[in-house]
Design an enzyme around this catalytic site. Structure first.
Site, PDB file in Angstrom:
ATOM      1  N   CYS A  42       0.808  -1.222   0.000  1.00  0.00           N
ATOM      2  CA  CYS A  42       0.000   0.000   0.000  1.00  0.00           C
ATOM      3  C   CYS A  42       0.841   1.271   0.000  1.00  0.00           C
ATOM      4  CB  CYS A  42      -0.992   0.003   1.159  1.00  0.00           C
ATOM      5  SG  CYS A  42      -0.273   0.085   2.811  1.00  0.00           S
ATOM      6  N   HIS A  92      -2.618   1.061   7.127  1.00  0.00           N
ATOM      7  CA  HIS A  92      -2.905   0.971   5.693  1.00  0.00           C
ATOM      8  C   HIS A  92      -3.147   2.383   5.179  1.00  0.00           C
ATOM      9  CE1 HIS A  92      -4.186  -1.005   2.013  1.00  0.00           C
ATOM     10  NE2 HIS A  92      -5.240  -0.202   1.977  1.00  0.00           N
ATOM     11  N   HIS A 104      -6.193   2.158  -3.529  1.00  0.00           N
ATOM     12  CA  HIS A 104      -5.181   1.614  -2.624  1.00  0.00           C
ATOM     13  C   HIS A 104      -4.786   0.215  -3.073  1.00  0.00           C
ATOM     14  CE1 HIS A 104      -8.115  -1.021  -0.314  1.00  0.00           C
ATOM     15  NE2 HIS A 104      -8.906  -0.307  -1.106  1.00  0.00           N
TER      16      HIS A 104
END
Length: 156
Positions: A42, A92, A104
């Site tokens: 990510c 994240h 993402h």
């Protein structure tokens, strides 16, 4: 055109630009520590996507990216902002597009577009950061024209 209208137009252009680039990333598999199109995590995805589309250099890790820009409220999100999520200490990050959506690198789906308000992401939302500097009055840069300078003044 008022400053508010100009900002709305700039945000719409930025969203369109970010969405235009999305198809070349969608489906790239997730790989922890990965930094290439063969597999990317990510934070590496966000770093590359932001550099390609906004000309802004970000640190490599989510732990460092969380300090970039300025903190903003969830109700202030605009295209190009970073959105962060946390679950059991795992962080994240993604890039906000508009209309509640962000792009993402998902550990289960690879690079994808999700909705901040969906169950999982809504429950684990942590914070947001605005990394695009506010333009001076009367000076509204277009997407891809924003370049961050490092502490030495060199373009990043």
């Amino acid at each position: 055109m008022s400053r508010l209208e100009a900002l709305a137009a700039r945000t719409a252009r930025l969203d369109a630009s970010l969405r235009e680039d999305a198809p070349r990333w969608i489906g790239i598999p997730y790989r922890w520590g990965g930094t290439t199109r063969r597999g990317i995590d990510c934070s590496a995805f966000v770093r590359q996507y932001v550099r390609d589309n906004l000309g802004i250099a970000l640190p490599r890790t989510t732990a460092d990216q969380r300090y970039e820009g300025i903190a903003i409220g969830r109700d202030e999100l605009r295209a190009g902002d970073l959105v962060f999520f946390r679950r059991r200490g795992v962080r994240h990050v993604g890039v906000y597009l508009s209309d509640g959506e962000f792009i993402h690198a998902s550990s289960s789906r690879g690079v994808t577009i999700s909705t901040v308000e969906s169950g999982y992401w809504d429950r684990h939302y942590w914070m947001s950061r605005r990394i695009i500097p506010a333009p001076p009055a009367g000076d509204l840069p277009t997407p891809r024209s924003i370049v961050r300078r490092d502490s030495t003044g060199a373009r990043g």
